[in-house]
Design an enzyme around this catalytic site. Structure first.
Site, short mmCIF file in Angstrom:
data_model
loop_
_atom_site.label_atom_id
_atom_site.label_comp_id
_atom_site.label_asym_id
_atom_site.label_seq_id
_atom_site.Cartn_x
_atom_site.Cartn_y
_atom_site.Cartn_z
N ASP A 197 0.85 -1.19 0.00
CA ASP A 197 0.00 0.00 0.00
C ASP A 197 0.88 1.24 0.00
O ASP A 197 1.85 1.33 0.77
CB ASP A 197 -0.92 0.00 1.23
CG ASP A 197 -1.99 1.07 1.15
OD1 ASP A 197 -3.12 0.74 0.77
OD2 ASP A 197 -1.68 2.24 1.47
N ILE A 198 0.58 2.20 -0.87
CA ILE A 198 1.36 3.45 -0.94
C ILE A 198 1.00 4.33 0.25
O ILE A 198 -0.18 4.61 0.50
CB ILE A 198 1.06 4.19 -2.25
CG1 ILE A 198 1.38 3.30 -3.46
CG2 ILE A 198 1.87 5.49 -2.32
CD1 ILE A 198 0.97 3.91 -4.78
N GLU A 240 -4.69 2.47 -4.26
CA GLU A 240 -3.22 2.43 -4.11
C GLU A 240 -2.74 1.10 -3.56
O GLU A 240 -1.60 0.99 -3.11
CB GLU A 240 -2.76 3.56 -3.19
CG GLU A 240 -3.15 3.42 -1.73
CD GLU A 240 -4.53 3.95 -1.40
OE1 GLU A 240 -4.71 4.38 -0.25
OE2 GLU A 240 -5.43 3.94 -2.28
#
Length: 347
Positions: A197-198, A240
């Protein structure tokens, strides 16, 4: 050889399939029944021309190899020839008979070939028939690839993940009966499900706009493709969040692989945005555990990484050993994933 009506039935079955592996099997089954070859299979090469997978087929038995592969010299010559030629196939006499190689697919990451060994050269009629079957296969693979691909990043999409994770789960600890007993079984290794996950992605969109947010997603996808092996599976889950299924010798090997990727992301400077980081959660895939439970465990590990500083890797097994999580089985397909937008944590 297969009669015309039966061949048409097999072609109808081939074009009704929406799963790439099943399409490969159906193609091989169709050609095996039509040609009754001495041997039949496929080989996949990476962008450097190195073999990443070989498939052997005989009488409804489909066997895949991934380890210790050596590219046959005749296939190497076929690869070189077909990449620059308009010819429909490559043919060469070998100790086993006449080897005939057809190009199947070609992408930026590699290419695949069909290998047929016969007692004699294909007749003109048979070569046209096989070429036609191969072209039908290519057309449907192209359509499937479009349907299974995230249009922004070029990675496989969420729907494809849902289909693949169960299939990989079924492969774990499977003991195939070898078509060729001289071939060795793959080295001992394990599959790991990884969620990426960003960090602070919502903030990136808010500050710089969605166009720059999309650019971050594309660059991260490129970093993934260059950081992991071509046999590893990479999916964009949505937003994301990304999911990977990678094959490693053990947890230590998995950690080294993921840490190398995490550092590459951290060191990459993105125009206008600057540096970004990712949080990662992972767990080992176990045949005795439901796929939905495996995904939930990786998600719990990702949640821990996000809640405890971000830009780090967490294994579910470590959390379990420390008593920070408990083992729960999820038998349904309903999984509530961690949503960073609903639980945004500033670090």
């Amino acid at each position: 050889m297969t009669s015309g009506p039966l061949l048409l039935e097999q072609l109808a079955s081939l074009t009704a399939i929406r799963d790439l592996e099943l399409m490969e099997r159906s193609l091989l089954k169709t050609l095996y029944g039509f040609l009754r070859p001495r041997s039949l299979g496929m080989v996949r090469l990476n962008s450097k021309g190195q073999p990443t997978m070989e498939v052997a087929y005989r009488e409804d038995r489909y066997e895949a190899f991934h380890d210790d592969l050596v590219l046959d010299e005749h296939v190497a010559m076929a690869d070189e020839f077909l990449r620059v030629s308009d010819a429909k196939f490559y043919s060469a006499k070998t100790d086993s008979g006449v080897l005939i190689v057809f190009a199947l697919t070609s992408t930026r990451s590699g290419r695949s070939y069909l290998q047929i060994t016969l007692g004699k050269e294909l007749s003109r009629m048979d070569s046209h028939m096989v070429s036609g079957v191969v072209q039908i296969y290519r057309n449907f693979v192209s359509l499937m690839h479009h349907a299974q691909t995230d249009q922004l990043t070029g990675l496989a999409n969420r729907k494809t993940f849902d289909e693949c994770v169960s299939r990989v789960h079924e492969l774990i600890m499977a003991e195939p009966t070898l078509i060729n007993p001289e071939r060795r079984l793959p080295k001992s290794s394990s599959y790991w499900l990884v969620m990426v996950d960003i960090d602070h992605f919502k903030s990136i969109n808010d500050r710089f706009g969605h166009l720059y947010g999309d650019e971050v997603l594309v660059i991260l996808a490129q970093l993934m493709l260059s950081s992991f092996r071509e046999n590893d599976l990479i999916f964009r889950f949505g937003g994301e969040e990304f999911v990977l299924i990678i094959r490693c010798a053990d947890r230590a090997d998995c950690l080294v692989t993921l840490e190398r990727f995490r550092q590459r992301v951290e060191e990459r400077s993105i125009p206008q945005v600057g540096h970004v980081t990712v949080s990662i959660g992972s767990t080992q895939m176990d045949r005795r555990t439901y796929p939905t439970t495996i995904v939930d465990r990786a998600d719990q590990a990702l949640y821990f990484s996000k809640r405890n500083g971000r830009n780090q890797i967490t294994f579910f097994e470590d959390l379990l050993a420390e008593g920070l999580v408990s083992v729960q089985e999820i038998k349904t397909d309903a999984i509530a994933f961690f949503d960073p937008e609903e639980d945004e944590i500033e670090s």
